[in-house]
Design an enzyme around this catalytic site. Structure first.
Site, short mmCIF file in Angstrom:
data_model
loop_
_atom_site.label_atom_id
_atom_site.label_comp_id
_atom_site.label_asym_id
_atom_site.label_seq_id
_atom_site.Cartn_x
_atom_site.Cartn_y
_atom_site.Cartn_z
N ASP A 207 0.68 11.59 -9.81
CA ASP A 207 2.09 11.46 -9.86
C ASP A 207 2.31 13.20 -10.50
OD1 ASP A 207 3.39 9.95 -8.43
OD2 ASP A 207 3.78 7.91 -9.86
N GLN B 94 2.67 2.09 -10.74
CA GLN B 94 3.97 1.56 -9.83
C GLN B 94 5.32 1.44 -11.25
OE1 GLN B 94 4.35 2.26 -6.58
NE2 GLN B 94 6.68 2.11 -6.92
N LYS C 187 2.69 2.85 0.31
CA LYS C 187 1.78 3.81 -0.21
C LYS C 187 0.65 3.74 1.02
CE LYS C 187 4.62 5.56 -4.09
NZ LYS C 187 4.92 4.74 -5.23
#
Ligand code: NAP
Length: 294
Positions: A118, A96, A52
């Site tokens: 997200d 994460q 990422k």
């Protein structure tokens, strides 16, 4: 022979277009900034976080990482996320997953909704359900972008989503419903999965079970999107769908690797840029070619 949906190529194209938007934003102010929080030392999470960060930097998005040791308490995370919520230079915050020994839902709720790239915060989940999306979870958004890119019609089709997680299955079901598919969501208590699969014209598999859907179950001519990702004993990656016979059976199908995975990262970059645009009072239509309409 069906058409392989090339997620890697589509992700590269998406990121190339995004780079131009990021470039013009960066002329007017700071580049969009993504902050990733990693708790613990899970090797797979480290790999994901690294890819990422590299993708962000290649597009011109600023990328920062907080690494916290396993055993970090909820209170410590609350302080760290609170500081990032208040930090003007941070546009997007990503925690994460999986989080070791922490209440995942409570931690995700700490991220400010306007930085929740997200799309996991209940406010963003609710907005999606009400068909007025802001940040849509990256994996289902990437799937929708792939269906659009390959001209797969959703309206009036029977769609089956296997999996009902907050991250993939539920938002995928909402997106396909908004696109006028007739959606069934299967899960571990579904009685006859083979029969459900056989009726699906669009099949999205996100069950986290390696090679559990054989090609012979699939309706001939269906579109098959495989979200699963698993490492086999020989270290190669594979999905939730068994690849043998898939290309003969499906009209369109995603490979693993090179399908959903790269598009998930591309959509994270799109959402981070969207967060920057929205936070600065800019025009979100700058990104309308890159975000599938819902
Ligand atoms: P998850 O939270 O474990 O959810 C799995 C879902 O599958 C659950 O709803 C579960 O049902 C259902 N399920 C399990 N066994 C089943 C069975 N035998 N029949 C029917 N349904 C079954 O997983 P997730 O986070 O949604 O992720 C799913 C997969 O996608 C994983 O392999 C993950 O690694 C992968 N993934 C990939 C990407 C990417 O970028 N490529 C992104 C996200 C996730 P219950 O609700 O009844 O337990």
């Amino acid at each position: 022979m069906g058409t392989r949906i090339d997620g890697k190529a589509l992700a590269a194209k998406t990121c190339e277009s995004l780079q131009a938007v990021v470039g013009s934003l960066s002329k007017e102010g700071p580049a969009p900034g993504l902050h990733v929080i990693l708790v613990g030392d899970d090797p797979a999470s480290r790999v994901y976080v690294g890819s990422k960060a590299r993708k962000a930097e290649s597009i011109g998005i600023r990328s920062e990482l907080t690494v916290l040791p396993e055993g970090t308490s909820y209170g410590e995370l609350e302080d760290r996320i609170g500081a990032l919520n208040a930090d003007e230079s941070v546009d997007g915050i990503l925690v994460q997953l999986p989080l070791p020994n922490l209440p995942t839902r409570d931690v995700l709720d700490l991220v400010a909704p306007e930085k929740d790239v997200d799309g996991f915060h209940p406010i963003n989940a609710g907005l999606l359900l009400q068909k007025r999306p802001r940040f849509v979870p990256c994996t289902p958004l990437g799937v929708l972008a792939m269906l659009d890119a390959y001209g797969v019609e959703t309206s009036g089709k029977n769609a089956l989503v296997i999996g009902r997680s907050d991250i993939v299955g539920k938002p995928m079901g909402a997106l396909l419903t908004h696109r006028n598919a007739t959606v069934t969501i299967a899960h571990s208590r579904t009685v006859d999965l083979e029969q459900q699969v056989g009726e699906a014209e669009i099949l999205v598999v996100a069950m986290g079970r390696m090679r559990s859907v054989p090609a012979r179950w699939i309706r001939p001519g269906a579109t098959v999107i495989d979200v699963g990702i698993h490492r086999m004993e020989d270290k190669k990656l594979t999905g939730d769908v068994h690849p043998d016979g898939l290309e003969e059976r499906a009209a369109f199908y995603t490979p693993v690797p090179g399908g959903v995975g790269p598009m998930t990262i591309a959509m994270l970059m799109v959402n981070t840029t969207l967060a920057a645009v929205l936070r600065r009072g800019g025009d979100p239509s700058l990104l309308s070619d890159l975000i599938p309409s819902v």
